[in-house]
Design a protein around this motif. Structure first.
Motif, PDB file in Angstrom:
ATOM      1  N   VAL A 132      -1.685  -6.812  10.779  1.00  0.00           N
ATOM      2  CA  VAL A 132      -1.198  -6.657   9.413  1.00  0.00           C
ATOM      3  C   VAL A 132      -1.145  -7.646   8.501  1.00  0.00           C
ATOM      4  CG1 VAL A 132       0.984  -5.603   8.103  1.00  0.00           C
ATOM      5  CG2 VAL A 132       0.246  -4.710  10.419  1.00  0.00           C
ATOM      6  N   TYR A 146       1.140   1.262  13.741  1.00  0.00           N
ATOM      7  CA  TYR A 146       0.713   2.059  12.859  1.00  0.00           C
ATOM      8  C   TYR A 146      -0.602   2.328  13.516  1.00  0.00           C
ATOM      9  CZ  TYR A 146       3.321  -0.399   9.336  1.00  0.00           C
ATOM     10  OH  TYR A 146       4.429  -1.227   8.799  1.00  0.00           O
ATOM     11  N   GLU A 203       0.922   8.785   5.913  1.00  0.00           N
ATOM     12  CA  GLU A 203       0.258   8.617   4.621  1.00  0.00           C
ATOM     13  C   GLU A 203      -1.026   9.352   4.509  1.00  0.00           C
ATOM     14  OE1 GLU A 203       1.427   8.341   1.824  1.00  0.00           O
ATOM     15  OE2 GLU A 203       0.213   7.359   0.477  1.00  0.00           O
ATOM     16  N   VAL A 257       2.933   6.120  11.176  1.00  0.00           N
ATOM     17  CA  VAL A 257       3.697   4.954  11.736  1.00  0.00           C
ATOM     18  C   VAL A 257       4.761   5.440  12.929  1.00  0.00           C
ATOM     19  CG1 VAL A 257       5.526   3.181  10.846  1.00  0.00           C
ATOM     20  CG2 VAL A 257       3.924   4.240   9.328  1.00  0.00           C
ATOM     21  N   PHE A 283      -3.977   0.346   2.194  1.00  0.00           N
ATOM     22  CA  PHE A 283      -2.687   0.864   2.341  1.00  0.00           C
ATOM     23  C   PHE A 283      -1.854  -0.360   2.063  1.00  0.00           C
ATOM     24  CE2 PHE A 283      -5.022   3.884   5.246  1.00  0.00           C
ATOM     25  CZ  PHE A 283      -4.315   4.993   4.823  1.00  0.00           C
ATOM     26  N   ASP A 284      -0.739  -0.292   1.080  1.00  0.00           N
ATOM     27  CA  ASP A 284       0.205  -1.085   0.884  1.00  0.00           C
ATOM     28  C   ASP A 284       1.363  -0.956   2.034  1.00  0.00           C
ATOM     29  OD1 ASP A 284       2.322  -2.392  -0.001  1.00  0.00           O
ATOM     30  OD2 ASP A 284       2.581  -1.509  -2.038  1.00  0.00           O
ATOM     31  N   LEU A 285       1.623  -1.979   2.736  1.00  0.00           N
ATOM     32  CA  LEU A 285       2.635  -2.067   3.748  1.00  0.00           C
ATOM     33  C   LEU A 285       3.833  -2.798   3.397  1.00  0.00           C
ATOM     34  CD1 LEU A 285       0.357  -2.035   6.988  1.00  0.00           C
ATOM     35  CD2 LEU A 285       1.158  -0.204   5.492  1.00  0.00           C
ATOM     36  N   PRO A 298       7.461  -1.575   5.016  1.00  0.00           N
ATOM     37  CA  PRO A 298       6.893  -1.158   6.466  1.00  0.00           C
ATOM     38  C   PRO A 298       6.829   0.017   6.877  1.00  0.00           C
ATOM     39  CG  PRO A 298       7.903  -3.332   6.284  1.00  0.00           C
ATOM     40  CD  PRO A 298       8.244  -2.555   5.196  1.00  0.00           C
ATOM     41  N   PRO A 305       3.889   3.320   4.415  1.00  0.00           N
ATOM     42  CA  PRO A 305       2.753   3.061   3.737  1.00  0.00           C
ATOM     43  C   PRO A 305       2.481   3.847   2.634  1.00  0.00           C
ATOM     44  CG  PRO A 305       2.669   3.472   6.229  1.00  0.00           C
ATOM     45  CD  PRO A 305       3.974   3.873   5.864  1.00  0.00           C
ATOM     46  N   ARG A 306       1.721   3.088   1.567  1.00  0.00           N
ATOM     47  CA  ARG A 306       1.338   3.829   0.637  1.00  0.00           C
ATOM     48  C   ARG A 306      -0.136   3.655   0.258  1.00  0.00           C
ATOM     49  NH1 ARG A 306       1.474   2.364  -5.008  1.00  0.00           N
ATOM     50  NH2 ARG A 306       2.373   0.336  -4.533  1.00  0.00           N
TER      51      ARG A 306
END
Length: 431
Positions: free
Chosen positions: A90, A39, A74, A57, A109-111, A114, A117-118
């Motif tokens: 992470v 990342y 993202e 990523v 960021f929601d990983l 993997p 990412p969001r």
């Protein structure tokens, strides 16, 4: 986007505690094999009206046919934030914190997927403080963060240390103000924790290097309640002449001198509970007795002909320290914290190495470059623990460094045709 702290909707895992955070941090998988993902927190360079800073990523699986390719990005929907520090590993069951320093904003960021990412939220403003800088995830998932500035009500406007729960809800704050250093511009920068000693160590270095001179101090706090216990002046080293004043203001700048203690930067905990700290001006200091009433700090190595010592990483019995403006990477044997020794260098002419991070499952290190010069390339090095030496992975990315690297000079990204970007923070992850 709602800047308040929202429920992330993540599957929060029940975790235990470990002294090295290994249960909570997904990035800490010893002997798990090379991490397949990398990342990179990056800033758009030309800052066009429709551009955005973003988290990228990269495929970092050396056995993958797409090794070194950008798999996803993202965007955060805003440009010019100065993407800076993220967490160093992470987290599992929590959002990754990534700071856009100049904007005073930290993105989450929601990983949980993997490869994709969001962006889910932003860190809410902390009452009484501004400009978060560094983050450290504790064993139970809570987060410590340094805040560089207060609300202006105290002379010097010192920052502070903040604790959040695992979902980034604010728990407590403590000011870095110390009566013994009244009026000093204390700018908490890096944060390190020694759980066995119930201690936290922070450095002080301003990001506004051309407009103020921050106090050259380190501070010791109690981990359990974040009480400030000690503020230590970093011992002065012999100043060295420089042909130009690049970093420093006031007396230091006018004299064209860079003493070793200038700008306490990063620190890392050693195996005996002491802390090794590097300044931007390449003095290496060891702090000991951190859990006593009389902690000490001493200069152990000084590099008066180097400057720009940046974000190091540890790997086994070694520490790898990029030196951005001197275009080299130093490797130290830290197996005996009382006898730190340089064992090798890897010179990077034309490239300003700034951030280093270790792959937790393999003997390799990622390095990103400084945003001060056009060297926007991400490198991976293999590390020989027997010899204590780095070797460039020439199979990673298209030749850019000049022999290898993933270039961030590109017209198109998965989120659009937004042009060149500047990589900064880097960390490995697993699927």
């Amino acid at each position: 986007m709602n800047r308040g702290i929202l429920s992330l909707g993540l599957a929060i895992l029940t975790v235990g505690c470990a002294s090295d955070n290994s249960d909570f941090l997904a990035g800490t998988r010893q002997n798990a094999g090379p991490a397949p993902l990398l990342y990179i927190w990056a800033g758009d360079l030309d800052r066009g009206a429709s551009d955005s800073d973003f988290l990228a990523v990269i495929d970092s699986d050396p056995h993958s046919p797409s090794y070194g390719e950008v798999l996803a990005t993202e965007p955060v929907g805003v440009v010019g934030t100065n993407p800076h520090h993220t967490e160093l590993s992470v987290p599992t069951g929590a959002a990754l914190l990534a700071n856009g320093y100049d904007a005073g904003r930290t993105f989450m960021f929601d990983l949980s997927v993997p490869d994709a990412p969001r962006l889910v939220d932003e860190l809410a403003p902390v009452p009484g403080y501004e400009f978060p800088h560094s983050f450290l995830r504790l064993d139970d998932g809570q987060v410590l963060a340094t805040m560089q500035y207060g609300d202006g009500s105290v002379p010097g406007n010192p920052g502070g240390l903040v604790r959040f729960d695992k979902d980034a809800n604010l728990i407590s704050t403590t000011s870095a103000a110390d009566p013994a250093f009244e009026g000093e511009q204390i700018r908490p920068y890096h944060v390190e924790v020694i759980p066995a000693s119930d201690r936290v160590v922070t450095t002080s270095r301003t990001m506004r290097i051309f407009t103020e001179q921050a106090a050259d101090v380190v501070q010791i706090w109690r981990l359990s309640d974040l009480a400030l216990l000690h503020t230590l002046q970093v011992p002065r080293g012999e100043p060295t002449s420089s042909p130009e004043c690049v970093f420093g203001i006031g007396d230091i700048c006018e004299a064209g001198q860079y003493p070793a203690e200038a700008q306490p930067f990063e620190s890392r905990v050693m195996n005996d509970g002491s802390v090794l700290m590097n300044t931007l001006m390449c003095g290496l200091y060891r702090m000991n007795g951190i859990d006593t009433s009389e902690p000490g700090i001493e200069l152990v190595l000084n590099y008066p002909n180097l400057f720009g010592c940046s974000v190091p990483t540890t790997i086994g019995d070694f520490m790898v320290l990029p030196v951005m403006f001197s275009e080299t990477i130093l490797v130290f044997d830290i197996s005996d914290p009382t006898d730190i020794k340089e064992v090798s260098r890897f010179d990077t002419p034309g490239y300003q190495p700034h951030w280093a991070a270790t792959d937790p499952g393999a003997s390799r290190i990622v390095v990103t470059s400084s945003g001060m010069a056009p060297t926007y390339t991400v490198l991976i090095f293999d590390f020989d623990a027997e010899a204590g030496k780095l070797s460039l992975d020439e199979s990673f990315g298209a030749a850019e460094f000049p022999r290898a690297g993933v270039s961030f000079y590109r017209e198109s990204w998965p989120h659009g045709d937004t042009g060149t970007a500047v990589p900064h923070a880097a960390l490995f992850g697993y699927r």
